[in-house]
Each structure stands twice: as structure tokens, then as C-alpha cells.
Design an enzyme around this catalytic site. Structure first.
Site, PDB file in Angstrom:
ATOM      1  N   PRO A  94       0.817  -1.217   0.000  1.00  0.00           N
ATOM      2  CA  PRO A  94       0.000   0.000   0.000  1.00  0.00           C
ATOM      3  C   PRO A  94       0.853   1.271   0.000  1.00  0.00           C
ATOM      4  O   PRO A  94       0.335   2.367  -0.151  1.00  0.00           O
ATOM      5  CB  PRO A  94      -0.820  -0.111   1.283  1.00  0.00           C
ATOM      6  CG  PRO A  94      -0.125  -1.109   2.136  1.00  0.00           C
ATOM      7  CD  PRO A  94       0.626  -2.017   1.215  1.00  0.00           C
ATOM      8  N   GLU A 121       2.075  -8.141   8.635  1.00  0.00           N
ATOM      9  CA  GLU A 121       2.341  -6.697   8.756  1.00  0.00           C
ATOM     10  C   GLU A 121       3.239  -6.194   7.631  1.00  0.00           C
ATOM     11  O   GLU A 121       3.661  -5.043   7.634  1.00  0.00           O
ATOM     12  CB  GLU A 121       2.953  -6.371  10.118  1.00  0.00           C
ATOM     13  CG  GLU A 121       1.922  -6.249  11.224  1.00  0.00           C
ATOM     14  CD  GLU A 121       0.741  -5.360  10.847  1.00  0.00           C
ATOM     15  OE1 GLU A 121       0.966  -4.207  10.436  1.00  0.00           O
ATOM     16  OE2 GLU A 121      -0.405  -5.827  10.936  1.00  0.00           O
ATOM     17  N   ARG A 159      -3.877  -8.155 -20.543  1.00  0.00           N
ATOM     18  CA  ARG A 159      -4.820  -7.795 -21.618  1.00  0.00           C
ATOM     19  C   ARG A 159      -4.238  -6.770 -22.586  1.00  0.00           C
ATOM     20  O   ARG A 159      -4.772  -6.562 -23.668  1.00  0.00           O
ATOM     21  CB  ARG A 159      -6.184  -7.377 -21.059  1.00  0.00           C
ATOM     22  CG  ARG A 159      -6.208  -6.108 -20.280  1.00  0.00           C
ATOM     23  CD  ARG A 159      -7.517  -5.971 -19.537  1.00  0.00           C
ATOM     24  NE  ARG A 159      -8.667  -5.884 -20.421  1.00  0.00           N
ATOM     25  CZ  ARG A 159      -8.999  -4.825 -21.135  1.00  0.00           C
ATOM     26  NH1 ARG A 159      -8.225  -3.746 -21.088  1.00  0.00           N
ATOM     27  NH2 ARG A 159     -10.064  -4.811 -21.903  1.00  0.00           N
ATOM     28  N   ASP A 174     -10.451   1.997 -24.377  1.00  0.00           N
ATOM     29  CA  ASP A 174     -10.800   1.715 -22.987  1.00  0.00           C
ATOM     30  C   ASP A 174     -10.622   2.960 -22.119  1.00  0.00           C
ATOM     31  O   ASP A 174      -9.753   3.794 -22.404  1.00  0.00           O
ATOM     32  CB  ASP A 174      -9.863   0.644 -22.409  1.00  0.00           C
ATOM     33  CG  ASP A 174     -10.347  -0.761 -22.708  1.00  0.00           C
ATOM     34  OD1 ASP A 174     -11.513  -0.914 -23.102  1.00  0.00           O
ATOM     35  OD2 ASP A 174      -9.548  -1.696 -22.537  1.00  0.00           O
TER      36      ASP A 174
HETATM   37  N1  SAM Z   1       1.539  -2.848   7.553  1.00  0.00           N
HETATM   38  C1  SAM Z   1       1.566  -2.598   6.152  1.00  0.00           C
HETATM   39  C2  SAM Z   1       1.502  -1.091   5.892  1.00  0.00           C
HETATM   40  O1  SAM Z   1       0.867  -0.399   6.667  1.00  0.00           O
HETATM   41  O2  SAM Z   1       2.066  -0.633   4.877  1.00  0.00           O
HETATM   42  C3  SAM Z   1       0.392  -3.279   5.470  1.00  0.00           C
HETATM   43  C4  SAM Z   1       0.506  -4.754   5.423  1.00  0.00           C
HETATM   44  S1  SAM Z   1      -0.827  -5.529   4.599  1.00  0.00           S
HETATM   45  C5  SAM Z   1      -1.878  -6.010   5.931  1.00  0.00           C
HETATM   46  C6  SAM Z   1      -0.170  -7.045   4.061  1.00  0.00           C
HETATM   47  C7  SAM Z   1       0.279  -7.094   2.625  1.00  0.00           C
HETATM   48  O3  SAM Z   1      -0.822  -6.871   1.780  1.00  0.00           O
HETATM   49  C8  SAM Z   1       1.290  -6.069   2.203  1.00  0.00           C
HETATM   50  O4  SAM Z   1       2.604  -6.452   2.538  1.00  0.00           O
HETATM   51  C9  SAM Z   1       1.086  -5.994   0.714  1.00  0.00           C
HETATM   52  O5  SAM Z   1       1.793  -6.996   0.036  1.00  0.00           O
HETATM   53  C10 SAM Z   1      -0.400  -6.269   0.569  1.00  0.00           C
HETATM   54  N2  SAM Z   1      -1.206  -5.066   0.365  1.00  0.00           N
HETATM   55  C11 SAM Z   1      -2.065  -4.499   1.236  1.00  0.00           C
HETATM   56  N3  SAM Z   1      -2.669  -3.421   0.717  1.00  0.00           N
HETATM   57  C12 SAM Z   1      -2.200  -3.292  -0.527  1.00  0.00           C
HETATM   58  C13 SAM Z   1      -2.432  -2.355  -1.558  1.00  0.00           C
HETATM   59  N4  SAM Z   1      -3.276  -1.334  -1.417  1.00  0.00           N
HETATM   60  N5  SAM Z   1      -1.781  -2.512  -2.742  1.00  0.00           N
HETATM   61  C14 SAM Z   1      -0.902  -3.527  -2.906  1.00  0.00           C
HETATM   62  N6  SAM Z   1      -0.635  -4.463  -1.948  1.00  0.00           N
HETATM   63  C15 SAM Z   1      -1.269  -4.340  -0.776  1.00  0.00           C
END
Ligand code: SAM
Length: 258
Positions: A94, A121, A159, A174
């Protein structure tokens, strides 16, 4: 294109990658997807992939060793079989750059991609610092793992690969491909419950239809995502249309704009 995905939950990928366009792309050898279980790259007898965070705090962190081992092993297989070349190693997080159609297009130009799905996490910071070459987020929200995010990225990229969709033109119009949202689409019947398809689409006049669609795309973008118009490639006449519509109190129905 070859895509290698590292995950703790390989079974999650079974459905999405064995349906529709995706399955056809695999059958036609336009793409191959290899799912790797991060646990297979551990060296202790318990196959440990995570551990507590230094400094304390709730939740577990994915350890660096198995992820480094997995990526290095995949990389050396790729280089041995197909030679060198740029190889993006993408962490889904994220905290990454926000995924978009432009990024999908950029990624579709590589012959290989490696995607790392985090869990819990997240991953040890040294993976970010010393292993990955890119970090992608699919939106400003937090998922439980990177798997769904990887599926989104892979779907949008695949795609765009030449030959995957029936007609190349179908991706060009698109939404987000040319800076605009797509125009409204209709199919048969021409009248349904008294609601008619716009006359122009039945006219057979391709120039008029193209003009109508372009205008509709602009109007729709103005209504729903006006900020996109700042970067859209509009000619002078189209810019005037936008200015005129932006200053009118309500957007007129499509057939009144000509
Ligand atoms: N503690 C982390 C933070 O606050 O940045 C978030 C961890 S999340 C619960 C677990 C995993 O989900 C991340 O390591 C990532 O690989 C994935 N993930 C969660 N949200 C995401 C997003 N918006 N885009 C891409 N991957 C995401």
C-alpha cells in the site's frame, strides 16, 4: 511474457488465471505464469517465513531470507534460459506508486516480471531496500495480502499484450487508455422497455459515430473525473467544448451537443 509470483498462498491464483482471456493467453503461449510458494525457499525444518518485529508491536513480518532466495533463484533461471535484460522485481504494497493504466502499459513492455506478495504486517525493510526495483499499490486501502493486488496488476498487464484481446483497437478506447473515460456502449435490442439507443449509433455513418463517441467520452470524463481532462490530449475545439460545458449549470444531454 513470463510472470513469476511469490506468495504464501499459491492456491489463491487457481481461479483467476484459468478463465477467459487469461486462459486463452496461456494456451496461445502469449504469457506464462509461475506461482512460487515462498515457504519452499526456507531452510529450517519448520519452514519459517515470518517473525516478530524488532522493537515490538503487533503482527508478524515476512523474513528476508526466503524472499531473497526465491527471487535470486528465479532470476538465475531466467538469465540462464533467456539471457540478460531488465527484470522488474515488484513488491505489492500500500506504500507503492499508485497503479494505473499507464503503469500497466509500461509493465506490458517487459518480457519478464517478478511480483512479491506480502502478508501479515508486511515485509522486512531490507527486501524493499536491496531486492525490489519497484513498489506498486492498487489503491489507498489495506488488503490482508498482496495476492489480490498481484492479480489486478497481472490482469491489467496481460490484456495489453499483443494478440491477447481479439482486436488491438479494443484496448485503445478503454477508459484511462487515452486520458478519457470510455463513451457509453449499447447492444441489441435498439429499443428496450421504451429506452432507445442513440439514433447516431444506428445511422451507419462511421465518421459521425466516431465524433459522437469522442464527445461522449469527454462529457463522461467531465462529469465523473474532471481532473483527468487536465492531462487528456484534446484539440482546440474539444477544449472549447469542455470550457463551455464546465461553465453551464448542468451538462446537456448528449444529442444536444453538436
Ligand atoms: N503494515 C503494512 C503497511 O501499513 O504498509 C500493510 C501490510 S498488509 C496487511 C499485508 C500485505 O498486503 C502487504 O505487505 C502488501 O503486500 C499487501 N497489500 C495491502 N494493501 C495493498 C495495496 N493497497 N496494494 C498492494 N498491496 C497491498
Amino acid at each position: 511474457m513470463q510472470i513469476d509470483i511469490l506468495t504464501l498462498f499459491p492456491q489463491m491464483f487457481q481461479g483467476p488465471f484459468s478463465t477467459g482471456i487469461f486462459q486463452r493467453a496461456i494456451d496461445h503461449k502469449l504469457v506464462s505464469v509461475n506461482i512460487h510458494n515462498i515457504r519452499d525457499y526456507t531452510s529450517d525444518k519448520h519452514h519459517t517465513v515470518d517473525d516478530y518485529a524488532y522493537g515490538g508491536g503487533a503482527g508478524m513480518i515476512l523474513k528476508p531470507e526466503p524472499i531473497f532466495e526465491a527471487v535470486e533463484s528465479i532470476k538465475s533461471d531466467i538469465y540462464r534460459e533467456k539471457g540478460g535484460g531488465e527484470l522488474p522485481i515488484i513488491l505489492l504494497t500500500p506504500q507503492g506508486r499508485l497503479f494505473s493504466q499507464q503503469i500497466a502499459l509500461e509493465l506490458s513492455r517487459y518480457s519478464h516480471l517478478i511480483l512479491i506478495c506480502g502478508r501479515y504486517e508486511g515485509v522486512d525493510e531490507r527486501i524493499r531496500e536491496h531486492l525490489v526495483t519497484d513498489e506498486i499499490s492498487i489503491g489507498d486501502y489495506v488488503l490482508s495480502g498482496g495476492e489480490l493486488a498481484a492479480m489486478v496488476v497481472v490482469d491489467a498487464v496481460v490484456r495489453l499484450l499483443p494478440g491477447v484481446l481479439g482486436s488491438e483497437a479494443s484496448t485503445l478506447d478503454d477508459s484511462h487508455s487515452n486520458g478519457l473515460l470510455e463513451y457509453p456502449q449499447y447492444t441489441r435490442p435498439a429499443v428496450y422497455r421504451g429506452w432507445s439507443v442513440p439514433e447516431v449509433l444506428l445511422s451507419g455513418n462511421h465518421a459521425q459515430i466516431a465524433r459522437w463517441r469522442r464527445e461522449q467520452a469527454i462529457i463522461r470524463t467531465l462529469e465523473r473525473r474532471p481532473e483527468l481532462l487536465d492531462k487528456a490530449n484534446l484539440n482546440l475545439e474539444e477544449r472549447r467544448l469542455v470550457n463551455r460545458l464546465s461553465t453551464s449549470p448542468t451538462l446537456p444531454p448528449s444529442d444536444e451537443i453538436h
